[in-house]
Design a protein around this motif. Structure first.
Motif, PDB file in Angstrom:
ATOM      1  N   ILE A 115      39.013  52.435  52.012  1.00  0.00           N
ATOM      2  CA  ILE A 115      40.237  53.089  51.811  1.00  0.00           C
ATOM      3  C   ILE A 115      41.206  52.173  52.631  1.00  0.00           C
ATOM      4  N   LYS A 116      42.071  51.671  51.974  1.00  0.00           N
ATOM      5  CA  LYS A 116      43.115  51.029  52.596  1.00  0.00           C
ATOM      6  C   LYS A 116      44.510  51.676  52.450  1.00  0.00           C
ATOM      7  N   HIS A 117      45.677  51.326  53.231  1.00  0.00           N
ATOM      8  CA  HIS A 117      46.785  52.064  53.185  1.00  0.00           C
ATOM      9  C   HIS A 117      47.847  50.984  52.887  1.00  0.00           C
ATOM     10  N   GLY A 156      34.600  50.581  47.605  1.00  0.00           N
ATOM     11  CA  GLY A 156      35.072  52.138  47.985  1.00  0.00           C
ATOM     12  C   GLY A 156      35.875  52.300  49.191  1.00  0.00           C
ATOM     13  N   PRO A 196      47.255  56.072  50.458  1.00  0.00           N
ATOM     14  CA  PRO A 196      46.030  55.496  50.536  1.00  0.00           C
ATOM     15  C   PRO A 196      45.537  54.899  49.397  1.00  0.00           C
ATOM     16  N   HIS A 197      44.875  53.852  49.280  1.00  0.00           N
ATOM     17  CA  HIS A 197      44.229  53.109  48.235  1.00  0.00           C
ATOM     18  C   HIS A 197      42.826  52.714  48.252  1.00  0.00           C
ATOM     19  N   LYS A 198      42.191  53.359  47.249  1.00  0.00           N
ATOM     20  CA  LYS A 198      40.499  53.117  47.487  1.00  0.00           C
ATOM     21  C   LYS A 198      40.377  51.661  46.638  1.00  0.00           C
ATOM     22  N   ASN A 199      39.716  51.040  47.250  1.00  0.00           N
ATOM     23  CA  ASN A 199      39.043  49.814  46.515  1.00  0.00           C
ATOM     24  C   ASN A 199      37.802  49.929  45.519  1.00  0.00           C
TER      25      ASN A 199
END
Length: 175
Positions: A60-62, A58, A51-54
């Protein structure tokens, strides 16, 4: 194929040569996807969906990361649950970016090895190395014995071809 996840991933041509090799789906899951571990190095080298939080939104992308001891070497942003074969980028790894090949079943991977044995046997036979040809054809047959689906066309066509080539080479050896 929709709904299926790859059983193995092959990494080749990476500038960070340690990462090259075969990764098999482990029993572990992270972010709803299998964790792939290097066949020889185990947990030291992994392909994981992360996961990666912008920071601005805020959201969440993967993405998929190929990492060594927790360091991301290469990655690809995607919401896909299956490891993609394209779109990879360099993070802390070396150029060039690796080639990524997906195997949907372990039999698919096995058949690559079987086909290589068959080609090596044919090459040995062309060079009149009949004993070497028999050795390669036998290696292919032995690999086929590990297949889980021994009824499908992919298996039967390879088995009949290898058995025929080995038998005819044995006949030539007796002459």
């Amino acid at each position: 194929p929709k709904g299926r996840l790859p059983k193995a991933v092959e990494i080749s041509g990476a500038g960070s040569q340690d990462v090259n090799g075969l990764y098999k789906a482990s029993s572990k899951e992270y972010c709803d996807a299998p964790v792939y571990e290097h066949a020889e190095c185990g947990q030291e080298l992994k392909i994981t969906r992360e996961p990666h939080k912008n920071p601005k939104t805020g959201a969440i992308k993967h993405g998929w990361l190929l990492g060594q001891r927790g360091q991301p070497l290469y990655g690809v942003p995607t919401e896909a649950l299956a490891v993609p074969s394209t779109g990879w980028r360099k993070f802390t790894g070396e150029e060039p970016i690796p080639e990524v090949k997906i195997y949907w079943s372990l039999d698919d991977l096995l058949f690559v090895s079987v086909d290589e044995s068959k080609s090596a046997g044919e090459s040995a036979r062309e060079k009149q190395d009949l004993a070497g040809a028999v050795k390669h054809f036998t290696a292919g047959i032995d690999s086929l014995k590990k297949a889980t689906d021994q009824l499908g066309d992919a298996f039967t066509s390879r088995a009949s071809s290898l058995l025929l080539r080995r038998a005819s080479t044995h006949l030539e050896l007796k002459d």
